[in-house]
Design a protein around this motif. Structure first.
Motif, short mmCIF file in Angstrom:
data_model
loop_
_atom_site.label_atom_id
_atom_site.label_comp_id
_atom_site.label_asym_id
_atom_site.label_seq_id
_atom_site.Cartn_x
_atom_site.Cartn_y
_atom_site.Cartn_z
N LYS A 91 0.84 -1.21 0.00
CA LYS A 91 0.00 0.00 0.00
C LYS A 91 0.87 1.26 0.00
CE LYS A 91 -3.90 -2.28 2.22
NZ LYS A 91 -4.69 -2.44 3.45
N GLY A 92 2.02 1.20 0.70
CA GLY A 92 2.96 2.32 0.67
C GLY A 92 3.54 2.53 -0.72
N ILE A 93 3.80 1.42 -1.42
CA ILE A 93 4.35 1.48 -2.78
C ILE A 93 3.32 2.08 -3.74
CG2 ILE A 93 4.99 -0.02 -4.72
CD1 ILE A 93 6.54 -1.74 -2.60
N VAL A 94 2.05 1.72 -3.56
CA VAL A 94 0.97 2.30 -4.40
C VAL A 94 0.91 3.82 -4.17
CG1 VAL A 94 -1.53 2.35 -4.79
CG2 VAL A 94 -0.34 0.16 -4.55
N GLU A 95 1.11 4.23 -2.92
CA GLU A 95 1.13 5.67 -2.59
C GLU A 95 2.30 6.36 -3.30
OE1 GLU A 95 -0.93 8.68 -0.46
OE2 GLU A 95 -1.42 6.58 -0.83
N PHE A 96 3.46 5.69 -3.32
CA PHE A 96 4.64 6.19 -4.03
C PHE A 96 4.31 6.40 -5.51
CE2 PHE A 96 8.67 4.63 -6.26
CZ PHE A 96 9.35 5.84 -6.17
N GLN A 97 3.66 5.39 -6.10
CA GLN A 97 3.25 5.45 -7.51
C GLN A 97 2.34 6.67 -7.75
OE1 GLN A 97 0.14 2.62 -8.56
NE2 GLN A 97 1.23 2.10 -10.47
N LYS A 98 1.37 6.84 -6.87
CA LYS A 98 0.39 7.92 -7.01
C LYS A 98 1.05 9.30 -6.88
CE LYS A 98 -2.97 9.32 -3.99
NZ LYS A 98 -3.72 8.98 -2.79
N ILE A 99 1.89 9.45 -5.85
CA ILE A 99 2.53 10.75 -5.60
C ILE A 99 3.47 11.12 -6.75
CG2 ILE A 99 4.10 12.03 -4.07
CD1 ILE A 99 3.00 10.20 -1.76
N LEU A 100 4.23 10.13 -7.26
CA LEU A 100 5.17 10.41 -8.36
C LEU A 100 4.40 10.82 -9.62
CD1 LEU A 100 8.07 10.48 -9.38
CD2 LEU A 100 7.86 8.06 -9.98
N ASN A 101 3.29 10.17 -9.87
CA ASN A 101 2.46 10.51 -11.03
C ASN A 101 1.97 11.97 -10.93
OD1 ASN A 101 1.10 9.71 -13.49
ND2 ASN A 101 -0.79 9.80 -12.33
N GLU A 102 1.55 12.35 -9.71
CA GLU A 102 1.05 13.73 -9.50
C GLU A 102 2.18 14.75 -9.65
OE1 GLU A 102 -0.67 13.49 -5.62
OE2 GLU A 102 -2.47 12.44 -6.32
N LYS A 103 3.33 14.47 -9.04
CA LYS A 103 4.45 15.42 -9.07
C LYS A 103 4.95 15.66 -10.49
CE LYS A 103 6.37 14.82 -4.42
NZ LYS A 103 6.28 16.21 -3.99
N SER A 104 4.99 14.57 -11.27
CA SER A 104 5.55 14.66 -12.63
C SER A 104 4.49 14.99 -13.67
CB SER A 104 6.24 13.35 -12.99
OG SER A 104 5.28 12.33 -13.18
N ASN A 105 3.24 15.14 -13.19
CA ASN A 105 2.14 15.41 -14.13
C ASN A 105 2.03 14.31 -15.18
OD1 ASN A 105 -0.03 16.97 -14.80
ND2 ASN A 105 1.09 18.35 -16.14
N GLY A 106 2.29 13.07 -14.74
CA GLY A 106 2.16 11.92 -15.63
C GLY A 106 3.36 11.65 -16.52
N ASP A 107 4.43 12.47 -16.41
CA ASP A 107 5.60 12.26 -17.27
C ASP A 107 6.49 11.12 -16.78
OD1 ASP A 107 4.83 14.26 -18.92
OD2 ASP A 107 6.22 15.77 -18.16
N LEU A 108 6.42 10.82 -15.46
CA LEU A 108 7.24 9.75 -14.89
C LEU A 108 6.31 8.87 -14.05
CD1 LEU A 108 10.15 8.68 -14.63
CD2 LEU A 108 10.42 10.12 -12.60
N THR A 109 6.08 7.65 -14.50
CA THR A 109 5.12 6.79 -13.82
C THR A 109 5.75 5.45 -13.43
OG1 THR A 109 4.30 5.92 -15.93
CG2 THR A 109 3.15 7.82 -15.02
N ILE A 110 5.05 4.73 -12.56
CA ILE A 110 5.53 3.45 -12.04
C ILE A 110 4.57 2.35 -12.47
CG2 ILE A 110 5.96 2.12 -9.90
CD1 ILE A 110 7.90 4.32 -9.92
N LYS A 111 5.11 1.24 -12.93
CA LYS A 111 4.31 0.02 -13.17
C LYS A 111 4.74 -0.99 -12.11
CE LYS A 111 3.08 -3.41 -16.70
NZ LYS A 111 1.70 -3.53 -16.29
#
Length: 309
Positions: free
Chosen positions: A26-46
């Motif tokens: 769940k912490g990793i999913v939060e990491f994914q979500k926060i990074l997506n927001e910060k980068s405006n979708g330019d850097l994402t996690i799968k």
């Protein structure tokens, strides 16, 4: 591994071994979500959970060659690469939870994260993996004396072996997957782990005593392979690091909720929860600290010197 979906977008592959119900996932999913927001979708996690891409060790090797970008492993696993991670497993080194977080999130913890770079493994942050305590099937453990002669399953980790032996138990390294049957058949008398693992593994069904001695608090570590890290721009590196730090704060809450829920389930199933005098266990296991002190006296002193607010 990273790939581009369009000219501006990069996707970083993150693999780990935990189920999707786990508070660290769940912490990793939060990491994914926060990074997506910060980068405006330019850097994402799968994310590839559930050991889809291999064991902890196998995924670490994929990070080193750059096939996978990010993973989560126990600090105990990392100590095979970076000896300084051993300090985080010393029994009773942390005075309490606050002291542990002050160490991990301060200069000492950050310096340990960076020491993996020479092995192509850069630490981003720590995730709470709770405290490990003893559980037994037929005999309650209230003092270290009660461990004498009991076969206790441990991870195949020298510090864990030394710790149980110093308390008078017979440390028995064994694969986690074999443990339920081993307790059921009396091959071992018990084991040691945190509450969410005690419950999710169903060990609470066959171990009716849980002694909250909290002998060690080995954290999990979120890592990025240096091959992938070096491909990121300075801005992208900032996004990744900030997202990791923020996700660590959210993950603490997920962990606490999981512990509370697990303890409730164990109690309702008739497990006797024992709150022992921890100082007896700390005193008895001091030899483990003394042994490690010979190799890293300065590091241990730095940890002890940190004063919690």
């Amino acid at each position: 591994m990273s790939c581009k979906k369009d000219e501006n977008e990069k996707v970083l592959y993150l693999a780990h071994t935990l189920p999707q119900t786990h508070p660290v996932h769940k912490g990793i999913v939060e990491f994914q979500k926060i990074l997506n927001e910060k980068s405006n979708g330019d850097l994402t996690i799968k994310i590839f959970p559930d050991a889809q891409l291999g064991s902890e060790r196998e995924v670490l090797e994929l990070l080193q060659i750059g096939s996978v970008a990010i993973t989560k492993v126990s600090a105990a696993t990392l100590s095979n690469f970076v000896p300084e991670y051993h300090v985080l497993g010393i029994p009773y080194l942390f005075r309490d939870k606050q002291h542990m977080f002050d160490v991990l999130e301060g200069p000492v913890g950050k310096s340990i994260l960076e020491k993996g770079e020479k092995f192509w493994l850069r630490g981003l942050c720590y995730y709470d993996a709770g405290s490990r305590s003893f559980y037994t099937s037929n005999k309650a453990v209230r003092t270290p004396e009660d461990l004498k002669g009991l076969k206790i399953r441990v991870m195949n980790n020298q510090m864990a072996i030394n710790m149980v032996n110093s308390l008078g138990g017979a440390a028995t390294p064994m694969a986690y997957g074999e443990l339920y049957t081993a307790i059921q058949q009396g091959v071992v008398d018990g084991a040691e782990n945190n509450p969410p693992s005690f419950v999710s593994s169903n060990h609470y069904e066959i171990s009716k005593y849980y002694t909250l001695d909290e002998h060690s608090s080995v954290p999990d570590v979120l890592l990025i392979g240096t091959k992938q890290w070096e491909k990121l721009s300075e801005q992208e590196k900032t996004w990744v690091q900030e997202a990791a730090n923020e996700s660590a704060q959210a993950q603490k809450k997920f962990w606490k909720a999981s512990v509370d829920e697990s303890m409730k389930i164990a109690k309702e199933a008739g497990v006797e929860i024992i709150i022992p005098e921890k100082s007896l266990f700390a005193e008895q296991s001091k030899s483990v600290l003394e042994e490690f002190k010979k190799e890293h006296p300065e590091l241990i002193q730095l940890v002890k010197d940190i004063k919690s607010n």
